[in-house]
Design an enzyme around this catalytic site. Structure first.
Site, mmCIF file in Angstrom:
data_model
loop_
_atom_site.group_PDB
_atom_site.id
_atom_site.type_symbol
_atom_site.label_atom_id
_atom_site.label_comp_id
_atom_site.label_asym_id
_atom_site.label_seq_id
_atom_site.Cartn_x
_atom_site.Cartn_y
_atom_site.Cartn_z
ATOM 1 N N SER A 113 -43.381 -66.300 12.617
ATOM 2 C CA SER A 113 -42.041 -66.802 12.924
ATOM 3 C C SER A 113 -41.723 -66.455 14.375
ATOM 4 O O SER A 113 -42.505 -65.780 15.056
ATOM 5 C CB SER A 113 -41.019 -66.136 12.014
ATOM 6 O OG SER A 113 -40.873 -64.780 12.398
ATOM 7 N N LYS A 114 -40.574 -66.907 14.801
ATOM 8 C CA LYS A 114 -40.092 -66.648 16.175
ATOM 9 C C LYS A 114 -40.225 -65.171 16.554
ATOM 10 O O LYS A 114 -40.408 -64.829 17.721
ATOM 11 C CB LYS A 114 -38.614 -67.038 16.280
ATOM 12 C CG LYS A 114 -38.418 -68.518 16.407
ATOM 13 C CD LYS A 114 -38.267 -68.914 17.869
ATOM 14 C CE LYS A 114 -38.649 -70.337 18.105
ATOM 15 N NZ LYS A 114 -39.656 -70.540 19.117
#
Ligand code: GLU
Length: 484
Positions: free
Chosen positions: A253-254
């Site tokens: 994820s980010k």
């Protein structure tokens, strides 16, 4: 169903192209190419609130950049279009009608509030919530009552009680009891098809033979199989690709850094390197080889070598692969890719015209071994554009030594008095200094420092080539003028 291999990549344009989606696209593409099949791009934009044409453009742009061209899809005509779900409403309506007429789907008048309330009740009792089938068997009278009260109906699929079997090409045999799923919505009360319905209708209509997608779709697949069967269609083969995790074991994820393909492009990764790296996330070749281009991958790829275990995203590995791809590119091509990154740099932007194309190519050749990504180029190229050499005290001291003076005097003499090539100049100063007992670093370091103001950098050969004799003479003279 014909035996033609037809696969599809079906992004929802609700965000930029994510690495995981690009990998799904790549494996579909490779599967089609390696088997002489067709690869279709389908835009799944039924979620009108979250989809945007800007995201669609950006996804298409990224897929093109990666070299994953499609045989049918937006911009490429095929026999099964349109390839954008928002343009296929009539097809979904016809299929929904077919299911209603056959008694396999029904109208559901429940409001969102009612459904939410039921969900709350189930959760408070610790039961997994699913639609309770309250509208399954409404009488005509009850339906009329809802309709005259102005309620708009969604359409739900009547799930048969059965075992769903997936013989997954990657994960093997998987079974689901259909009772775990509630009757799901196939057409929303606003008339738009649900994701689960549109996907199946399109896969039937577009004659998709193999569905290769993320493992996160596994339970959707069970629902889809029920729909394929209810619609009397043959069921495609399925392959669910494992998820990508960060090195900390959490889903990518980010939080782990850049996750969108276009971020990697802007960071200076080559599309060929990204493709190479993504291919290794969940697939491996038979031998130890790790560097591939798309053509190598087509000839090596088999779905049998895809792994069930999660793939781990490792930036260091991607960086290494990127460096390998950078250094395997012909330098002219590399220069074309590097120049936009040089142009992005405030300092270099206006100075690029100082050099002609051939010299720019030499600069890129000189710095290529330092590049992890193309974005590193301005830092390493800067010294070739600097007008002055700034020497700190330590460097001045280095140049002031007797040995350095001898080297620089001799070097200046060779530059002024001979017509040697850069290679020969370096050889000549080496042998002249050897005669007086000065060797190796003691010869080349003062030269490097006087020309660049640095103790490390590209090979001296490139510095001489790119600066040319005049500039080298000027830099040494200026230094000597300061009394060094
Ligand atoms: N549109 C779906 C997504 O972006 C893909 C569905 C599919 O591959 O069947 O997750």
């Amino acid at each position: 169903m014909s035996n033609e291999i037809r696969v599809r990549f079906a992004p929802s344009p609700t965000g930029e192209l994510h690495l995981g989606s690009a990998r799904t696209a790549l494996f579909n593409w490779l599967f089609a190419k390696s088997k002489g099949g067709k690869y279709i791009l389908r835009i799944e934009d039924t979620d009108i609130v979250r989809s945007s044409s800007d995201f669609e453009k950006s996804i298409i742009n990224d897929l093109k950049w990666l070299g994953l061209d499609w045989d049918e899809g937006p911009g490429v005509d095929g026999s099964y279009g349109p390839y954008r779900q928002s343009e296929r409403q009539k097809v979904y309506q016809a299929y929904a009608k077919k299911l209603i007429d056959a008694g396999i789907a029904y109208k559901c008048y429940s409001t969102l509030e009612e459904l939410e309330e039921k969900k709350r009740q189930s959760l408070s009792k610790g039961i997994a919530s699913k639609y309770d089938g309250r509208c399954r068997d409404l009488s005509d009278e009850e339906k009329k009552k809802f309709e005259s009260a102005g309620r708009k109906a969604a359409i739900r699929f009547k799930i048969p009680s059965t075992k769903v079997v997936i013989d997954d090409l990657i994960r093997g045999h998987i079974e689901f009891e259909s009772d775990v799923f509630g009757d799901f919505v196939i057409v929303r009360s606003n008339g738009s098809p649900s994701f689960n319905f549109a996907v199946v209708v399109d896969d039937i209509e577009m004659k998709i033979s193999h569905i290769i997608r993320g493992e996160d779709h596994l339970t959707n697949t069970a629902r889809h199989i029920l729909l394929f069967k209810a619609l009397g269609a043959s069921v495609p083969k399925f392959a669910h690709i494992s998820m990508i995790f960060g090195t900390d074991g959490a889903k990518l994820s980010k939080r782990h850094g850049a996750t969108a393909v276009n971020e990697y492009r802007k960071l200076g990764y080559l599309s060929s390197a990204l493709i190479n790296y993504l291919a290794l996330l969940g697939w491996s070749p038979e031998d130890e080889k790790e560097i591939f281009d798309l053509n190598d991958l087509i000839s090596l790829y088999t779905i049998e070598r895809m792994s069930k275990s999660p793939a781990v995203f490792n930036l260091e590995k991607l960086n290494w692969i990127n460096g390998q791809h950078i250094r395997s590119l012909p330098v002219e091509e590399l220069t074309e890719l590097v120049v936009p990154f040089l142009e992005e740099d405030k300092f270099l932007k206006d100075k690029l015209s100082l050099y002609n194309k051939d010299t720019l190519i030499k600069i890129v050749e000189a710095i290529s071994s330092n590049l992890v990504t193309l974005k590193d180029a301005p830092v390493y190229a800067r010294m070739f554009f600097e007008e002055k050499v700034i020497l700190n005290d330590e460097l001045k001291e280095l140049l002031e030594s007797e040995q350095s003076r001898l080297v620089l005097n001799e070097f200046l003499k060779i530059l002024r008095e001979t017509n040697l090539s850069s290679k020969e100049i370096l050889k000549e100063i080496g042998s002249k200094m050897k005669e007086v007992g000065i060797k190796g670093k003691n010869v080349y370091m003062p030269i490097r420092v006087v020309l660049t103001g640095k103790t490390s950098g590209p090979e001296l050969f490139y510095i001489l080539e790119i600066f040319g004799k005049e500039k080298c003479i000027k830099l040494i003279e200026r230094c000597m003028d300061y009394g060094l």
